[in-house]
Design an enzyme around this catalytic site. Structure first.
Site, PDB file in Angstrom:
ATOM      1  N   SER A  46       0.832  -1.205   0.000  1.00 36.30           N
ATOM      2  CA  SER A  46       0.000   0.000   0.000  1.00 36.30           C
ATOM      3  C   SER A  46       0.866   1.254   0.000  1.00 36.30           C
ATOM      4  O   SER A  46       0.518   2.248  -0.627  1.00 36.30           O
ATOM      5  CB  SER A  46      -0.966   0.002   1.180  1.00 36.30           C
ATOM      6  OG  SER A  46      -0.271  -0.044   2.409  1.00 36.30           O
ATOM      7  N   GLU A  47       2.014   1.209   0.709  1.00 39.49           N
ATOM      8  CA  GLU A  47       2.954   2.319   0.667  1.00 39.49           C
ATOM      9  C   GLU A  47       4.394   1.839   0.814  1.00 39.49           C
ATOM     10  O   GLU A  47       4.657   0.845   1.497  1.00 39.49           O
ATOM     11  CB  GLU A  47       2.660   3.351   1.765  1.00 39.49           C
ATOM     12  CG  GLU A  47       1.576   4.354   1.424  1.00 39.49           C
ATOM     13  CD  GLU A  47       0.358   4.200   2.307  1.00 39.49           C
ATOM     14  OE1 GLU A  47      -0.632   4.878   2.040  1.00 39.49           O
ATOM     15  OE2 GLU A  47       0.392   3.379   3.238  1.00 39.49           O
ATOM     16  N   THR A  48       5.282   2.568   0.153  1.00 37.42           N
ATOM     17  CA  THR A  48       6.726   2.363   0.261  1.00 37.42           C
ATOM     18  C   THR A  48       7.359   3.708   0.602  1.00 37.42           C
ATOM     19  O   THR A  48       6.991   4.739   0.030  1.00 37.42           O
ATOM     20  CB  THR A  48       7.307   1.826  -1.056  1.00 37.42           C
ATOM     21  OG1 THR A  48       6.778   0.529  -1.315  1.00 37.42           O
ATOM     22  CG2 THR A  48       8.826   1.744  -1.002  1.00 37.42           C
ATOM     23  N   HIS A  77       0.885   4.978   8.618  1.00 40.06           N
ATOM     24  CA  HIS A  77       1.720   3.808   8.910  1.00 40.06           C
ATOM     25  C   HIS A  77       3.123   3.957   8.342  1.00 40.06           C
ATOM     26  O   HIS A  77       4.088   3.478   8.956  1.00 40.06           O
ATOM     27  CB  HIS A  77       0.995   2.502   8.500  1.00 40.06           C
ATOM     28  CG  HIS A  77       1.339   1.912   7.195  1.00 40.06           C
ATOM     29  ND1 HIS A  77       0.710   2.267   6.020  1.00 40.06           N
ATOM     30  CD2 HIS A  77       2.224   0.924   6.865  1.00 40.06           C
ATOM     31  CE1 HIS A  77       1.198   1.541   5.024  1.00 40.06           C
ATOM     32  NE2 HIS A  77       2.120   0.722   5.501  1.00 40.06           N
TER      33      HIS A  77
END
Length: 301
Positions: A46-48, A77
């Protein structure tokens, strides 16, 4: 070609293979935006996060946050996970430092208790209400819910942003929360946009919870083809603080609320939302949670 180290953390959990997974790419200097976007697409999380030297030498690092499709101004997060990862790398069990994000400088505090590492950050931007033209019945229908399942007590559908906008949708109980199924076509016809290429996500919540220490049970669905569920969403919890203030009217002082998320998808998460209320208004707010490292490796790019 350059070798760059990366770490994988599960965030908003103390147990591995739970919470929200995050890739943290270290040694990101020299990567341009297109390369970062391609690497985020390769991880397909979902995110990096990409860690860069700070613009201000007094700060710990600059971080850029990417979904597989676009860059985020801020996300919860990735902030918690990056703070804990950088503290772990420095061998710190406690500390306060600033991470530079696109939304601005974000103050983070890290501490370790009983073998688990916790981080919290001050909201760089307090939640603000946004205009929502769609009616609650249509929003409920786009989630597969009837009118009687939308709302509880005085809580109504609303639209808030603390950097990233979310449509906050109160539902009657856990049964209603468990039944939601996002109709992408219907949502695209009524939902406000958070950017020219993406719609704001629905953030569904109820007062009934699975865990007794939780104040709210929530789910967040990212619209798209296909849509997907997020196991823990700090930026949504930040926006949700606006709804809590508006509908619940917390008394002056500091309130700490635990939010449970990700249970329906088998990745249980716990997010702590702290509200500092002064004169009936939100003076400050913080998002906190644990994170644990699950993997590390090298990128050859």
């Amino acid at each position: 070609m350059q070798t760059r180290n990366y770490l994988l953390y599960d965030v908003f959990t103390t147990g591995r293979l739970a919470g929200n997974p995050l890739a943290v790419v270290l040694d990101s200097k020299g990567l341009d935006t297109a390369a970062m976007q391609a690497i985020a697409r390769e991880f397909n999380l979902s995110e990096t996060v990409f860690v860069l030297p700070p613009d201000n030498a007094k700060h710990r690092a600059r971080i850029r946050i990417f979904t597989p499709d676009y860059e985020m101004p801020f996300a919860g997060h990735p902030t918690v996970g990056s703070a804990i990862a950088l503290a772990d790398l420095a061998g710190e069990t406690a500390g306060i430092f600033v991470l530079e994000e696109n939304i601005g400088p974000v103050r983070c505090a890290v501490s370790r208790h009983d073998g688990a590492t916790f981080a919290e950050f001050d909201l760089a931007k307090l939640p603000e209400p946004l205009e929502l033209s769609a009616d609650a019945e249509a929003i409920g229908a786009a989630l597969g819910l009837g009118p009687h399942e939308i709302g509880f007590e005085n809580h109504r559908v609303s639209f808030w942003s603390a950097g990233v906008p979310y449509v906050t949708i109160p539902v009657a109980d856990l049964k209603a929360a468990g039944q939601i199924r996002l109709d992408n076509q219907a949502w695209s016809e009524l939902a406000p946009r958070k950017s020219e290429w993406a719609f704001a996500s629905p953030y569904v919540y109820c007062r009934e919870t699975v865990n007794h220490e939780s104040a709210f049970h929530v789910r967040m669905i990212v619209p798209g083809s296909p849509s997907y569920e997020d196991p823990a969403t700090g930026s949504a919890a930040a926006a949700f603080a606006g709804a809590i203030m508006h509908f619940d009217g917390p008394t002056d002082g500091i309130s700490q609320l635990w939010i449970e998320q990700g249970l329906e998808m088998g990745r249980p998460s716990r997010i702590r939302l702290e509200l500092n209320v002064d004169g009936g208004k939100l003076a400050a707010a913080r998002i906190g949670g644990h994170a644990v490292k699950v993997a590390e490796g090298k990128l050859f790019v």
